[in-house]
Scaffold this active site. Structure first.
Site, PDB file in Angstrom:
ATOM      1  N   GLY A   1       0.847  -1.188   0.000  1.00 38.42           N
ATOM      2  CA  GLY A   1       0.000   0.000   0.000  1.00 38.42           C
ATOM      3  C   GLY A   1       0.879   1.233   0.000  1.00 38.42           C
ATOM      4  O   GLY A   1       2.103   1.125   0.101  1.00 38.42           O
TER       5      GLY A   1
ATOM      6  N   GLU B   1       7.500  -2.600   6.904  1.00 40.50           N
ATOM      7  CA  GLU B   1       8.413  -1.806   6.053  1.00 40.50           C
ATOM      8  C   GLU B   1       9.313  -2.707   5.209  1.00 40.50           C
ATOM      9  O   GLU B   1      10.517  -2.456   5.068  1.00 40.50           O
ATOM     10  CB  GLU B   1       9.285  -0.868   6.918  1.00 40.50           C
ATOM     11  CG  GLU B   1       8.515   0.067   7.832  1.00 40.50           C
ATOM     12  CD  GLU B   1       7.821   1.213   7.099  1.00 40.50           C
ATOM     13  OE1 GLU B   1       7.984   1.334   5.860  1.00 40.50           O
ATOM     14  OE2 GLU B   1       7.104   1.974   7.767  1.00 40.50           O
TER      15      GLU B   1
END
Ligand SMILES: [Zn+2]
Length: 191
Positions: free
Chosen positions: A9, A88
């Site tokens: 995203g 991440e």
């Protein structure tokens, strides 16, 4: 069947919040999770944390770390790990993604990676490219464009309020700001 997931995203799409919700779901059933976060992200300090204020401890993965070694170390302590969750993940290396794939195939443990797909310079991150190639399941975590109400697909970098389109794709901890945008607003942000 254990699977390798890439849940991608833009910035502000609540990826870390999704990760913490998934970890919580495992834990309330008495299952064990291992959380990983790249050490390169200086904001992480050994935890996955969200803008909403939630935080969970995570193991740091350095550029030279072997994720399989980290996994096996935790396996010894916990006897079993039901799921590995990575925050991440775009900041990992191609090798790290290969190691995560091995965890799925050899240890039959699912791995869910959360991260960005493309950089503000419109390049695929090395790890994201590898994940697109190796993942069993791709899932988009959606949010809306900062400027209009279309779906955000890209990340716009601002420095002193001005859009930036060139530079190092991985830059952290500076004065820059990133916004989720659709492609039209990426090209012509209504600043
Ligand atoms: Zn837009």
């Amino acid at each position: 069947m254990a699977k390798l997931f890439f849940k991608y995203g833009t910035v502000f799409s609540a990826k870390s919040l999704n990760l913490i919700a998934a970890a919580y779901n495992y834990e309330i059933q008495g299952k064990k999770v291992l959380l990983l976060i790249p050490a390169i992200d200086s904001r992480s300090k050994g935890a996955v944390s969200t803008r909403a204020g939630l935080s969970m401890p995570a193991e740091l993965v350095g550029p030279k770390s072997n994720i399989l070694t980290i996994f096996k170390k935790h396996l010894k302590k916990k006897e079993n790990i039901d799921c590995v969750l990575v925050d991440e993940c775009q900041m990992l290396t191609e090798k790290h993604i290969d190691q995560l794939r091995e965890i799925v195939d050899t240890y039959h443990t699912s791995v869910i990676c959360y991260g960005l797909r493309v950089s503000y310079t419109l390049e695929l991150f090395e790890a994201s490219e590898r994940l697109l190639a190796l993942a069993d399941k791709l899932e988009e975590i959606k949010t809306i464009c900062w400027f209009c109400n279309d779906k955000a697909t890209h990340n716009l970098k601002l420095l002193d309020g001005k859009p930036q389109y060139i530079g190092n794709p991985i830059e952290i901890g500076g004065l820059e700001k990133y916004l989720p945008v659709c492609f039209a607003c990426y090209k012509n942000p209504k600043l």
